[in-house]
Design an enzyme around this catalytic site. Structure first.
Site, mmCIF file in Angstrom:
data_model
loop_
_atom_site.group_PDB
_atom_site.id
_atom_site.type_symbol
_atom_site.label_atom_id
_atom_site.label_comp_id
_atom_site.label_asym_id
_atom_site.label_seq_id
_atom_site.Cartn_x
_atom_site.Cartn_y
_atom_site.Cartn_z
ATOM 1 N N GLU A 91 0.825 -1.201 0.000
ATOM 2 C CA GLU A 91 0.000 0.000 0.000
ATOM 3 C C GLU A 91 0.862 1.255 0.000
ATOM 4 O O GLU A 91 1.952 1.284 0.572
ATOM 5 C CB GLU A 91 -0.923 -0.009 1.219
ATOM 6 C CG GLU A 91 -1.973 -1.114 1.130
ATOM 7 C CD GLU A 91 -2.801 -1.275 2.396
ATOM 8 O OE1 GLU A 91 -4.014 -1.492 2.275
ATOM 9 O OE2 GLU A 91 -2.237 -1.197 3.508
ATOM 10 N N CYS A 104 3.362 8.429 1.265
ATOM 11 C CA CYS A 104 3.918 7.408 2.143
ATOM 12 C C CYS A 104 4.127 6.146 1.315
ATOM 13 O O CYS A 104 3.165 5.613 0.744
ATOM 14 C CB CYS A 104 2.970 7.156 3.309
ATOM 15 S SG CYS A 104 3.545 5.925 4.496
ATOM 16 N N CYS A 111 6.446 -7.161 6.832
ATOM 17 C CA CYS A 111 7.551 -6.637 7.632
ATOM 18 C C CYS A 111 8.002 -7.714 8.605
ATOM 19 O O CYS A 111 7.167 -8.429 9.181
ATOM 20 C CB CYS A 111 7.123 -5.381 8.394
ATOM 21 S SG CYS A 111 8.459 -4.599 9.332
ATOM 22 N N CYS A 115 6.723 -5.131 15.319
ATOM 23 C CA CYS A 115 6.352 -4.231 16.409
ATOM 24 C C CYS A 115 4.908 -4.516 16.840
ATOM 25 O O CYS A 115 4.027 -4.714 15.994
ATOM 26 C CB CYS A 115 6.487 -2.777 15.975
ATOM 27 S SG CYS A 115 8.181 -2.307 15.525
ATOM 28 N N CYS A 118 1.876 -2.365 15.353
ATOM 29 C CA CYS A 118 1.805 -2.162 13.902
ATOM 30 C C CYS A 118 1.128 -3.345 13.228
ATOM 31 O O CYS A 118 1.601 -4.482 13.320
ATOM 32 C CB CYS A 118 3.214 -1.969 13.334
ATOM 33 S SG CYS A 118 3.244 -1.722 11.548
ATOM 34 N N SER A 197 12.133 6.261 7.631
ATOM 35 C CA SER A 197 11.774 5.888 8.993
ATOM 36 C C SER A 197 12.331 4.497 9.280
ATOM 37 O O SER A 197 12.182 3.582 8.474
ATOM 38 C CB SER A 197 10.252 5.889 9.160
ATOM 39 O OG SER A 197 9.894 5.446 10.454
ATOM 40 N N HIS A 221 9.324 4.807 20.704
ATOM 41 C CA HIS A 221 8.138 4.210 21.334
ATOM 42 C C HIS A 221 8.305 3.774 22.789
ATOM 43 O O HIS A 221 7.334 3.324 23.409
ATOM 44 C CB HIS A 221 7.617 3.015 20.523
ATOM 45 C CG HIS A 221 7.390 3.331 19.080
ATOM 46 N ND1 HIS A 221 6.513 4.298 18.667
ATOM 47 C CD2 HIS A 221 7.956 2.818 17.954
ATOM 48 C CE1 HIS A 221 6.535 4.374 17.342
ATOM 49 N NE2 HIS A 221 7.406 3.501 16.889
ATOM 50 N N ASN A 301 -3.507 3.390 16.361
ATOM 51 C CA ASN A 301 -4.660 2.976 15.566
ATOM 52 C C ASN A 301 -4.936 1.506 15.850
ATOM 53 O O ASN A 301 -4.216 0.619 15.375
ATOM 54 C CB ASN A 301 -4.393 3.209 14.077
ATOM 55 C CG ASN A 301 -4.268 4.686 13.772
ATOM 56 O OD1 ASN A 301 -5.228 5.445 13.887
ATOM 57 N ND2 ASN A 301 -3.070 5.122 13.424
ATOM 58 N N CYS A 344 -1.246 5.826 10.422
ATOM 59 C CA CYS A 344 0.010 5.209 10.826
ATOM 60 C C CYS A 344 -0.225 3.868 11.515
ATOM 61 O O CYS A 344 -1.050 3.756 12.413
ATOM 62 C CB CYS A 344 0.750 6.156 11.764
ATOM 63 S SG CYS A 344 2.375 5.567 12.225
#
Length: 382
Positions: A91, A104, A111, A115, A118, A197, A221, A301, A344
């Site tokens: 995406e 973005c 990934c 995390c 995420c 990032s 974080h 989120n 995010c």
């Protein structure tokens, strides 16, 4: 097999032209046609000799990514789901603002960092994207938006490598993509307006500083190793002391005089006053004079698998005030694209159910393979 010219930065394209027996300046012409004008066929490149166009037709192609779906948020944010083959999809998200347009971009299908907060990490890791697949997201979005908005000037002013994946774990494909973004014959973005990032891949941070220093954002974080080990598993390999030292080294080469620390606000986990005080002590410990970092507090989120809850807004603001009162530049990120899962940490979307993604790609594929080809030609499928 013919070469996809989206895979080449300008130097790579010059070497390709030399292998064809052509002068290096032909690469600049090609590069402009592809990235500035959005050309996807050699027949459009009218200032290239016919003999060169014939060579290119048998040795190269310009191939973007198929668009599976496009969603437009009530706030104007646009999210695209791109097919990268073998049942994988990635995406990209365009975020319009009054003074900028930010894209973005994803660097991996899935990934491997994992995390806790995420959703992309929860889908697992499939593979690295190629340079061409990374840059195809920008190539498509820029020229689609020019047509969509009826404009010929540049729409995308900022790129953030904050989509799916850990960019620094795909270093060899990332660097040529960054160079294409920065090249004046490509997208002409300044180093301050391209941000990578990272969750803290320390050796690659040092390499990036030497090879292609752009703005850097670090997913922190947590203020201590015990908590960060739990939230960001990579911390077990590169603990906070190593990460902060790498940040200071990066500043010697960075286009900005600060590092952005991203901090996802999790209710009762990392959002208490004592956590803010620990962050202040951490920042002061590694400060070498003046403002060397800023904090970007990110509302979490939620997604079901995480078991985590978003911090109340009052808690976020109180946390921000503690940092600000200590002289640390602190912002609270405004969420965008919530209604289309484009905010995010939400970029997993239609890829979550990996067993059915291939079926969806076959059923939903909308063939928007290429952006606007020239001023007068519309992209196919629009």
């Amino acid at each position: 097999m013919t070469a996809n010219l989206l895979d080449f930065d300008l130097e790579g394209l010059a070497l390709f032209c030399e292998r064809l027996g052509e002068k290096r300046f032909r690469a600049t012409q090609l590069f402009r046609w592809i990235h500035q004008k959005g050309a996807a066929s050699f027949g459009e490149m009218t200032d290239l000799a016919k003999s060169l166009r014939e060579k290119l037709a048998t040795t190269a192609h310009i191939k973007g990514l198929d668009v599976i779906s496009r969603q437009i948020s009530a706030d104007g944010t646009i999210k695209w789901l791109f097919d990268v083959g073998d049942g994988n999809a990635v995406e990209a998200v365009f975020i319009p603002e009054e003074d900028r347009g930010t894209l973005c971009v994803s660097s991996q299908a899935g990934c491997a960092v994992g995390c806790r907060f995420c959703s992309t990490g929860h889908q697992g890791f499939s593979r690295n994207l190629t340079t061409g697949e990374i840059i195809a997201q920008l190539w498509f979005a820029e020229h689609f938006l020019r047509h969509h908005l009826g404009r010929q000037d540049r729409i995308i002013t900022n790129v953030v490598m904050m989509g799916m994946g850990e960019p620094l774990q795909n270093y060899n494909e990332l660097i040529p993509a960054l160079r294409i973004m920065l090249d004046d014959h490509g997208y002409g973005l300044s180093r301050r307006r391209v941000t990578v990032s990272t969750s803290g891949v320390v050796p690659m941070m040092d390499r990036l500083a030497q090879d292609c220093p752009v703005a850097l954002a670090v997913s922190l974080h947590a203020p201590n190793d015990a908590l960060r080990d739990n939230l960001v598993p990579l911390n077990r390999k590169y603990p906070i002391a190593e990460l902060m030292a790498a940040c200071n080294r990066y500043l010697l080469h960075a286009p900005r005089d600060f590092i952005t620390f991203e901090y996802c606000m999790l209710d009762g986990v990392n959002d208490q006053p004592e956590h803010a005080q620990q962050l202040i002590a951490l920042v002061r410990q590694y400060a070498t004079g003046g403002v060397w970092c800023k904090f970007n507090l990110i509302p979490f989120n939620p997604f079901p698998q995480s078991g985590l809850v978003r911090s109340p807004q009052s808690q976020v603001l109180a946390f921000a005030k503690i940092l600000s009162d200590a002289g640390i530049v602190t912002t609270v990120r405004k969420t965008r694209g919530d209604d289309i899962d484009a905010a995010c940490g939400q970029l997993a979307g239609d890829v979550k159910d990996r067993t059915r993604v291939g079926e969806r790609i076959t059923q939903q594929r909308t063939v928007m393979l290429t952006p606007v080809m020239s001023r007068d030609r519309k992209p196919e499928g629009m």
